[in-house]
Motif scaffolding. Structure first.
Motif, PDB file in Angstrom:
ATOM      1  N   LEU A 183       0.829  -1.203   0.000  1.00  0.00           N
ATOM      2  CA  LEU A 183       0.000   0.000   0.000  1.00  0.00           C
ATOM      3  C   LEU A 183       0.858   1.246   0.000  1.00  0.00           C
ATOM      4  O   LEU A 183       0.575   2.209  -0.708  1.00  0.00           O
ATOM      5  N   LEU A 224       3.737   1.634  -1.245  1.00  0.00           N
ATOM      6  CA  LEU A 224       4.211   1.813  -2.622  1.00  0.00           C
ATOM      7  C   LEU A 224       3.078   2.324  -3.506  1.00  0.00           C
ATOM      8  O   LEU A 224       3.217   3.277  -4.250  1.00  0.00           O
ATOM      9  N   LEU A 251       0.456   3.884  -2.873  1.00  0.00           N
ATOM     10  CA  LEU A 251      -0.064   5.219  -2.603  1.00  0.00           C
ATOM     11  C   LEU A 251       0.968   6.300  -2.860  1.00  0.00           C
ATOM     12  O   LEU A 251       0.742   7.465  -2.580  1.00  0.00           O
ATOM     13  N   TYR A 265       4.023  10.935   1.532  1.00  0.00           N
ATOM     14  CA  TYR A 265       3.644  11.600   2.777  1.00  0.00           C
ATOM     15  C   TYR A 265       4.707  11.432   3.844  1.00  0.00           C
ATOM     16  O   TYR A 265       5.330  10.392   3.948  1.00  0.00           O
ATOM     17  N   THR A 266       4.902  12.467   4.639  1.00  0.00           N
ATOM     18  CA  THR A 266       5.674  12.271   5.853  1.00  0.00           C
ATOM     19  C   THR A 266       4.669  11.891   6.930  1.00  0.00           C
ATOM     20  O   THR A 266       3.470  11.959   6.729  1.00  0.00           O
ATOM     21  N   LEU A 267       5.164  11.521   8.061  1.00  0.00           N
ATOM     22  CA  LEU A 267       4.272  10.978   9.078  1.00  0.00           C
ATOM     23  C   LEU A 267       3.734  12.033  10.029  1.00  0.00           C
ATOM     24  O   LEU A 267       2.838  11.768  10.809  1.00  0.00           O
ATOM     25  N   SER A 268       4.264  13.238   9.955  1.00  0.00           N
ATOM     26  CA  SER A 268       3.950  14.187  11.020  1.00  0.00           C
ATOM     27  C   SER A 268       2.697  15.015  10.766  1.00  0.00           C
ATOM     28  O   SER A 268       2.116  15.534  11.695  1.00  0.00           O
ATOM     29  N   ALA A 269       2.283  15.162   9.545  1.00  0.00           N
ATOM     30  CA  ALA A 269       1.144  16.056   9.300  1.00  0.00           C
ATOM     31  C   ALA A 269       0.428  15.630   8.036  1.00  0.00           C
ATOM     32  O   ALA A 269       0.952  14.893   7.208  1.00  0.00           O
ATOM     33  N   VAL A 270      -0.787  16.092   7.905  1.00  0.00           N
ATOM     34  CA  VAL A 270      -1.617  15.661   6.791  1.00  0.00           C
ATOM     35  C   VAL A 270      -1.128  16.230   5.466  1.00  0.00           C
ATOM     36  O   VAL A 270      -1.119  15.548   4.464  1.00  0.00           O
TER      37      VAL A 270
END
Lengths: 153, 153
Positions: A10, A12, A14, A18-23
Motif C-alpha cells: 500500500l 508503494l 499510494l 507523505y511524511t508521518l507528522s502532518a496531513v
C-alpha cells in the motif's frame, strides 16, 4: 495476504509521498502531480457538459447530474496543491498563483459557487437553466486559466 | 472576455481529448491519463487515513469524514478508463484487467462497498469502527493491485 506485505504494498501503491507528522506534508512534486490530477478529472467530467451546452454533443440529463455531483467534489481538490513549496516546480501555474493569493482564492470560490449552482440546477431539471449554469462554470474555468495559467502555444 | 476565445481556450484547457459523437470516446492515451489521475487522488485522500488507522499520524475525525466523502466519488472514476481500447498503452495495468473483466469488476465493486461502509462509519463516529473500515478499504486496494497491477520493483 500477509499483513506486512499489504502495508508495504500500500505504501508503494499510494506513492509514499507523505511524511508521518502532518496531513499536508506531501513533497512538492507530489502536490503538483495531485493538483494536475484534479484538473485532468475536472476536464474529464466538465468537457462533455461544455459540449452539451454548446450543442456539440446530445444533451443527457443523467450524465449532467452525475458529472455535476463529481465536479462538486473535484472543485475542492486542486487548491491545497498550490502550496508555496511548489512555486519552483515546473508547471503551467503562473507566478500570480503565489503572488496574488487572494485573487486566486476568489477565483477558486467563484468556481465552487458556480458548480454548486449547476448541481442545484440539475435538481430542477430545466435544460435551459442547466445549460446556462454549465456556461457559467466554463467561464469560471476560463477566467482562472486566463489569470493563473500559462497559455498553451 | 471574447466568447470564441473562451471556447477555444476551454477546448485546450480540457485536453481536447473528446470526439463530438459520444460521451466516452476519449482517446486511449487520455483514458489512461484520466484513470491514473483518479488513482493519484485516491492515494492523496486514502493515504492519510491509512496512516491514521495504523497510528502513524494523529487521528482526525473531520479529515477522515471529508476524505471518505471524496473517496466515495473517486472510487467511481477510474473504471471506464480501463477500456479495451487502452490495452496496448503502456501502463501498470496487467492483461488480467482485460482478460478477466468479471473479476476486475468484482474488485471495483468491493472497493466501492467498503468505501461506502467507511463513509457510513464516519457518521457514527466510533473511532475503532472507523479504523477497521479504513483497514477494509486498504485491503480492497491491495487485493485489486495484487491481481491487476504490475508490482513495483
Amino acid at each position: 495476504m500477509n499483513k506486512k506485505l499489504l502495508a508495504a504494498g500500500l505504501a508503494l501503491a499510494l506513492g509514499a509521498g507523505y511524511t508521518l507528522s502532518a496531513v499536508a506534508q506531501a513533497k512538492p512534486e507530489v502536490l503538483v502531480k495531485q493538483r494536475q490530477a484534479a484538473m485532468t478529472l475536472t476536464g474529464k467530467y466538465f468537457g462533455p457538459l461544455s459540449q452539451m451546452a454548446q450543442g456539440k454533443m446530445p444533451y443527457n440529463g443523467k450524465i449532467v447530474a452525475r458529472n455535476a455531483e463529481f465536479l462538486t467534489v473535484l472543485s475542492q481538490m486542486p487548491w491545497d496543491g498550490f502550496s508555496p513549496a511548489t512555486a519552483d516546480i515546473k508547471s503551467a501555474a503562473l507566478p500570480a498563483v503565489y503572488k496574488d493569493a487572494a485573487k486566486f482564492k476568489a477565483a477558486q470560490e467563484l468556481l465552487q459557487t458556480n458548480v454548486g449552482k449547476l448541481a442545484a440546477a440539475t435538481k430542477g431539471g430545466n435544460e435551459g437553466a442547466i445549460k446556462a449554469a454549465i456556461g457559467d462554470v466554463g467561464k469560471s474555468c476560463g477566467n482562472c486559466h486566463d489569470n493563473f495559467r500559462e497559455k498553451k502555444q
